[in-house]
Design a protein around this motif. Structure first.
Motif, PDB file in Angstrom:
ATOM      1  N   ASP A  14       0.832  -1.204   0.000  1.00 35.72           N
ATOM      2  CA  ASP A  14       0.000   0.000   0.000  1.00 35.72           C
ATOM      3  C   ASP A  14       0.868   1.256   0.000  1.00 35.72           C
ATOM      4  OD1 ASP A  14      -2.451   1.368  -0.031  1.00 35.72           O
ATOM      5  OD2 ASP A  14      -2.506   1.487   2.153  1.00 35.72           O
ATOM      6  N   VAL A  15       1.983   1.224   0.728  1.00 34.59           N
ATOM      7  CA  VAL A  15       2.868   2.392   0.827  1.00 34.59           C
ATOM      8  C   VAL A  15       3.753   2.541  -0.400  1.00 34.59           C
ATOM      9  CG1 VAL A  15       4.756   3.436   2.130  1.00 34.59           C
ATOM     10  CG2 VAL A  15       2.848   2.398   3.344  1.00 34.59           C
ATOM     11  N   ILE A  16       4.387   1.448  -0.853  1.00 33.75           N
ATOM     12  CA  ILE A  16       5.329   1.576  -1.976  1.00 33.75           C
ATOM     13  C   ILE A  16       4.748   1.066  -3.284  1.00 33.75           C
ATOM     14  CG2 ILE A  16       7.357   1.441  -0.485  1.00 33.75           C
ATOM     15  CD1 ILE A  16       7.789  -1.404  -1.700  1.00 33.75           C
ATOM     16  N   GLY A  17       3.458   0.711  -3.272  1.00 34.89           N
ATOM     17  CA  GLY A  17       2.831   0.145  -4.455  1.00 34.89           C
ATOM     18  C   GLY A  17       2.814   1.082  -5.646  1.00 34.89           C
ATOM     19  N   GLY A  18       2.414   0.560  -6.770  1.00 32.36           N
ATOM     20  CA  GLY A  18       2.411   1.324  -8.005  1.00 32.36           C
ATOM     21  C   GLY A  18       3.680   1.037  -8.779  1.00 32.36           C
ATOM     22  N   VAL A  19       3.636   1.327 -10.050  1.00 35.78           N
ATOM     23  CA  VAL A  19       4.758   0.999 -10.917  1.00 35.78           C
ATOM     24  C   VAL A  19       5.974   1.863 -10.624  1.00 35.78           C
ATOM     25  CG1 VAL A  19       5.513   0.930 -13.312  1.00 35.78           C
ATOM     26  CG2 VAL A  19       3.221   0.185 -12.719  1.00 35.78           C
ATOM     27  N   TRP A  20       5.797   3.167 -10.432  1.00 43.16           N
ATOM     28  CA  TRP A  20       6.941   4.066 -10.357  1.00 43.16           C
ATOM     29  C   TRP A  20       7.470   4.306  -8.957  1.00 43.16           C
ATOM     30  CZ3 TRP A  20       9.577   4.544 -14.445  1.00 43.16           C
ATOM     31  CH2 TRP A  20       8.952   4.406 -15.685  1.00 43.16           C
ATOM     32  N   ARG A  21       6.684   4.108  -7.937  1.00 44.73           N
ATOM     33  CA  ARG A  21       7.151   4.396  -6.578  1.00 44.73           C
ATOM     34  C   ARG A  21       8.416   3.638  -6.200  1.00 44.73           C
ATOM     35  NH1 ARG A  21       3.100   5.585  -1.922  1.00 44.73           N
ATOM     36  NH2 ARG A  21       2.466   7.645  -2.591  1.00 44.73           N
ATOM     37  N   GLY A  36      12.109  14.681 -12.345  1.00 45.56           N
ATOM     38  CA  GLY A  36      11.037  15.314 -13.099  1.00 45.56           C
ATOM     39  C   GLY A  36       9.681  14.677 -12.897  1.00 45.56           C
ATOM     40  N   GLU A  37       9.454  14.012 -11.811  1.00 44.46           N
ATOM     41  CA  GLU A  37       8.172  13.372 -11.531  1.00 44.46           C
ATOM     42  C   GLU A  37       7.528  14.020 -10.313  1.00 44.46           C
ATOM     43  OE1 GLU A  37       6.682  11.042 -13.266  1.00 44.46           O
ATOM     44  OE2 GLU A  37       8.306  10.488 -14.611  1.00 44.46           O
ATOM     45  N   PRO A  38       7.184  15.320 -10.389  1.00 45.42           N
ATOM     46  CA  PRO A  38       6.740  16.031  -9.190  1.00 45.42           C
ATOM     47  C   PRO A  38       5.518  15.432  -8.509  1.00 45.42           C
ATOM     48  CG  PRO A  38       6.429  17.376 -11.144  1.00 45.42           C
ATOM     49  CD  PRO A  38       7.181  16.151 -11.561  1.00 45.42           C
ATOM     50  N   GLN A  39       4.516  14.971  -9.262  1.00 42.81           N
ATOM     51  CA  GLN A  39       3.316  14.421  -8.625  1.00 42.81           C
ATOM     52  C   GLN A  39       3.639  13.157  -7.841  1.00 42.81           C
ATOM     53  OE1 GLN A  39       0.331  15.658  -8.142  1.00 42.81           O
ATOM     54  NE2 GLN A  39      -0.264  13.838  -7.024  1.00 42.81           N
ATOM     55  N   ARG A  40       4.397  12.262  -8.453  1.00 47.37           N
ATOM     56  CA  ARG A  40       4.740  11.007  -7.763  1.00 47.37           C
ATOM     57  C   ARG A  40       5.609  11.284  -6.546  1.00 47.37           C
ATOM     58  NH1 ARG A  40       5.445   8.786 -13.488  1.00 47.37           N
ATOM     59  NH2 ARG A  40       3.501   7.720 -13.835  1.00 47.37           N
ATOM     60  N   LEU A  41       6.525  12.237  -6.683  1.00 46.18           N
ATOM     61  CA  LEU A  41       7.390  12.577  -5.549  1.00 46.18           C
ATOM     62  C   LEU A  41       6.604  13.235  -4.437  1.00 46.18           C
ATOM     63  CD1 LEU A  41      10.512  13.653  -7.543  1.00 46.18           C
ATOM     64  CD2 LEU A  41      10.442  11.864  -5.831  1.00 46.18           C
ATOM     65  N   ARG A  42       5.612  14.037  -4.784  1.00 43.68           N
ATOM     66  CA  ARG A  42       4.775  14.658  -3.749  1.00 43.68           C
ATOM     67  C   ARG A  42       4.002  13.606  -2.971  1.00 43.68           C
ATOM     68  NH1 ARG A  42       3.639  18.778  -7.867  1.00 43.68           N
ATOM     69  NH2 ARG A  42       5.099  20.458  -7.453  1.00 43.68           N
ATOM     70  N   GLU A  43       3.558  12.552  -3.670  1.00 47.88           N
ATOM     71  CA  GLU A  43       2.868  11.457  -2.986  1.00 47.88           C
ATOM     72  C   GLU A  43       3.815  10.766  -2.005  1.00 47.88           C
ATOM     73  OE1 GLU A  43       1.417   8.925  -6.079  1.00 47.88           O
ATOM     74  OE2 GLU A  43       0.019  10.431  -6.837  1.00 47.88           O
TER      75      GLU A  43
END
Length: 99
Positions: A14-21, A36-43
């Motif tokens: 749940d915390v590190i899930g997703g392809v890019w995290r 250059g991935e501001p949205q993913r980094l903000r998450e």
């Protein structure tokens, strides 16, 4: 009320899930980066795994690094890296070498 998990693996995914995290976290494990991935980094920042530092320069530059909590993922990320490298070798799958 906090979310209830049935096992620790469910919480971790749940915390590190997703392809890019995990990929972003693995790169940050190697040190501070500008990414250059501001949205993913903000998450990841919202989850307490990544810290953002505005360098106050012109043009604006921001650096990201793992927090103390993010650093606790280093062995997990290394295990994923090692498994992926071995899988690539076993199957002949090309993988770009990190710079």
């Amino acid at each position: 009320m906090p979310k209830r998990y049935h096992c620790p693996v469910e919480l971790a995914i749940d915390v590190i899930g997703g392809v890019w995290r995990p990929v972003i976290l693995a790169h940050l494990k190697e040190g501070v980066h500008r990414h250059g991935e501001p949205q993913r980094l903000r998450e990841l920042e919202a989850d307490g795994l990544v810290a953002r530092a505005d360098l106050g320069t012109v043009p604006p530059h921001v650096e990201y690094r793992l927090t103390e909590e993010g650093e606790t993922l280093a062995p997990v990320l290394q295990a994923l890296y090692d498994w992926g490298r071995g899988r690539a070798a076993r199957t002949g799958t090309p993988v770009a070498v990190p710079r």
